[in-house]
Design a protein around this motif. Structure first.
Motif, short mmCIF file in Angstrom:
data_model
loop_
_atom_site.label_atom_id
_atom_site.label_comp_id
_atom_site.label_asym_id
_atom_site.label_seq_id
_atom_site.Cartn_x
_atom_site.Cartn_y
_atom_site.Cartn_z
N PRO A 1 0.78 -1.14 -0.17
CA PRO A 1 -0.11 -0.08 -0.10
C PRO A 1 1.06 1.28 0.05
O PRO A 1 2.24 1.03 0.67
N LEU A 2 0.28 1.65 -0.26
CA LEU A 2 0.81 3.25 -0.86
C LEU A 2 0.21 4.21 0.06
O LEU A 2 -1.17 4.98 0.43
N LYS A 3 0.81 5.76 1.01
CA LYS A 3 0.59 6.93 1.43
C LYS A 3 -1.20 7.20 0.26
O LYS A 3 -1.67 8.05 0.75
N SER A 4 -1.25 7.38 -1.41
CA SER A 4 -2.03 7.76 -2.20
C SER A 4 -3.10 6.67 -1.70
O SER A 4 -4.10 7.49 -2.31
N GLY A 5 -2.96 5.83 -1.48
CA GLY A 5 -4.38 5.10 -1.18
C GLY A 5 -3.94 3.72 -2.79
O GLY A 5 -5.14 2.58 -2.38
N ARG A 6 -2.99 3.65 -3.11
CA ARG A 6 -3.16 2.97 -4.23
C ARG A 6 -1.72 2.09 -3.74
O ARG A 6 -1.93 1.75 -2.58
N HIS A 7 -1.23 1.27 -4.85
CA HIS A 7 -0.72 0.12 -4.01
C HIS A 7 1.17 -0.44 -5.24
O HIS A 7 0.51 0.24 -6.59
N SER A 8 1.62 -0.77 -5.20
CA SER A 8 3.06 -1.40 -5.44
C SER A 8 3.47 -2.66 -5.34
O SER A 8 3.38 -2.95 -4.00
N MET A 9 4.21 -2.73 -6.49
CA MET A 9 4.97 -4.06 -6.99
C MET A 9 6.05 -3.76 -6.18
O MET A 9 6.93 -2.85 -6.88
N ARG A 10 7.24 -4.19 -4.99
CA ARG A 10 8.13 -4.18 -5.16
C ARG A 10 9.22 -5.12 -5.40
O ARG A 10 8.33 -6.04 -5.84
N LEU A 11 10.17 -4.73 -5.45
CA LEU A 11 11.28 -6.04 -5.98
C LEU A 11 10.51 -7.40 -5.12
O LEU A 11 10.78 -8.31 -6.15
N MET A 12 10.41 -7.35 -4.00
CA MET A 12 10.42 -8.69 -3.36
C MET A 12 9.23 -9.41 -4.04
O MET A 12 8.94 -10.60 -3.80
N GLY A 13 8.27 -8.42 -4.52
CA GLY A 13 7.27 -8.81 -5.40
C GLY A 13 7.19 -9.66 -6.29
O GLY A 13 6.69 -11.02 -7.07
N ALA A 14 8.12 -8.47 -6.98
CA ALA A 14 8.15 -9.34 -7.66
C ALA A 14 9.25 -10.55 -8.52
O ALA A 14 9.17 -11.33 -9.10
N GLU A 15 10.51 -10.52 -7.04
CA GLU A 15 11.03 -12.09 -7.19
C GLU A 15 9.65 -13.07 -6.57
O GLU A 15 10.08 -13.78 -6.71
N GLY A 16 8.74 -12.61 -5.49
CA GLY A 16 7.96 -13.23 -5.03
C GLY A 16 7.65 -14.23 -6.30
O GLY A 16 6.93 -14.94 -6.66
N PHE A 17 7.29 -13.31 -7.41
CA PHE A 17 5.28 -13.35 -8.83
C PHE A 17 7.17 -15.27 -9.12
O PHE A 17 6.04 -16.01 -9.79
N ILE A 18 8.27 -15.00 -9.38
CA ILE A 18 9.28 -15.75 -10.07
C ILE A 18 9.09 -16.79 -8.85
O ILE A 18 8.54 -18.19 -10.62
N GLN A 19 8.63 -16.91 -8.26
CA GLN A 19 9.10 -18.31 -7.23
C GLN A 19 7.25 -18.65 -7.68
O GLN A 19 6.93 -20.09 -8.09
N ALA A 20 6.37 -18.17 -7.39
CA ALA A 20 4.88 -17.93 -7.87
C ALA A 20 5.07 -19.23 -8.98
O ALA A 20 4.01 -20.15 -9.59
N CYS A 21 5.94 -18.39 -9.95
CA CYS A 21 5.46 -18.98 -11.54
C CYS A 21 6.07 -20.52 -11.67
O CYS A 21 5.78 -21.44 -11.80
N CYS A 22 7.29 -20.38 -10.53
CA CYS A 22 7.47 -22.38 -10.65
C CYS A 22 6.99 -23.05 -9.71
O CYS A 22 6.79 -24.43 -10.45
N ASP A 23 6.24 -22.45 -8.93
CA ASP A 23 4.84 -23.42 -8.72
C ASP A 23 4.10 -23.92 -9.07
O ASP A 23 3.59 -25.05 -8.87
N LEU A 24 3.63 -23.49 -10.01
CA LEU A 24 2.24 -23.16 -10.85
C LEU A 24 2.79 -24.23 -11.82
O LEU A 24 2.31 -25.61 -12.21
N ALA A 25 4.26 -24.53 -12.19
CA ALA A 25 4.84 -25.67 -13.18
C ALA A 25 4.68 -26.27 -12.23
O ALA A 25 4.62 -27.45 -13.20
N SER A 26 5.24 -26.48 -11.21
CA SER A 26 5.87 -28.17 -10.45
C SER A 26 4.28 -29.02 -10.68
O SER A 26 4.48 -29.87 -10.22
N GLN A 27 3.64 -28.01 -10.11
CA GLN A 27 2.44 -28.51 -9.33
C GLN A 27 1.04 -29.06 -10.96
O GLN A 27 0.72 -29.90 -10.90
#
Length: 226
Positions: free
Chosen positions: A165-191
């Motif tokens: 969450p941002l102070k403006s009320g909007r939202h952002s993907m931080r680097l950690m979220g982009a890194e996490g999405f890579i893991q999510a991609c691996c999990d989806l393919a593995s399953q």
């Protein structure tokens, strides 16, 4: 259950995805490497718009790779060019036409989100179950669509709570979220490999960004993995 006749092709697609996630993983490391550097203009690259732009590249490259994986796996007729979006309901429906159960309630993904401990450091978490995975991927699709059309990425939805969450009320993907999405991609393919009758020996060696600190912590387990 005997392996599905298409299992070899699914394993090939998983190997292609692993290769496709290599560059996004390297860019995660580059994002961290430039924290203490300065650009040609003498200004710090850390916390700059130049550095922030990397996260969008990491995310969109990863999204394209995992979407291509499912299109390769679920192409009923190679002569048709109908594109399958990264939508669990639609992918589950096409999987049924292959006599394969995808995105069942025991599926999950792991990613990084904002923590609730002092300091607001990010942490690993798991989204498990049909509804949670659907919400997470819906937010990711919304972000990809915004970026693909040149929109404002801070206008992204956050029904899953996976974004910052941002102070403006909007939202952002931080680097950690982009890194996490890579893991999510691996999990989806593995399953997916497991759903087609494969086992852990059939999974590729998934690329991982260089990790330290909280990002190197043990990731949560998933019902079908680990």
């Amino acid at each position: 259950m005997p392996p599905h006749p298409h299992l070899p092709a699914v394993i090939d697609a998983a190997n292609a995805l692993s290769a496709g996630l290599q560059n996004p993983s390297l860019l995660v490391g580059l994002h961290r490497d430039i924290d203490g550097l300065t650009g040609k203009d003498g200004k710090s690259l850390g916390r700059s718009t130049k550095q922030y732009a990397l996260r969008w590249g990491i995310f969109t490259m990863s999204y394209a790779a995992v979407e291509a994986f499912f299109n390769d796996v679920l192409a009923l007729d190679p002569s048709q060019t109908r594109h399958l979006p990264l939508n669990p309901d639609k992918l589950r429906h096409v999987g049924q036409q292959h006599a394969v159960r995808l995105f069942t309630n025991d599926w999950g993904v792991r990613t990084r989100i904002l923590g609730n401990a002092p300091g607001n450091r990010s942490r690993w978490t798991a989204y498990v179950g049909t509804q949670e995975v659907q919400l997470y991927l819906a937010d990711m699709k919304n972000l990809r669509d915004i970026l693909s059309h040149g929109g404002d990425p801070y206008a992204v939805s956050n029904r899953s709570g996976a974004l910052w969450p941002l102070k403006s009320g909007r939202h952002s993907m931080r680097l950690m979220g982009a890194e996490g999405f890579i893991q999510a991609c691996c999990d989806l393919a593995s399953q997916t490999v497991l759903a087609f009758g494969g086992d852990s020996a059939d999974l590729p060696k998934w690329p991982e960004p260089e990790r330290s600190g909280l990002s190197a912590e043990r990731r949560p387990s998933l019902p079908l993995l680990d």
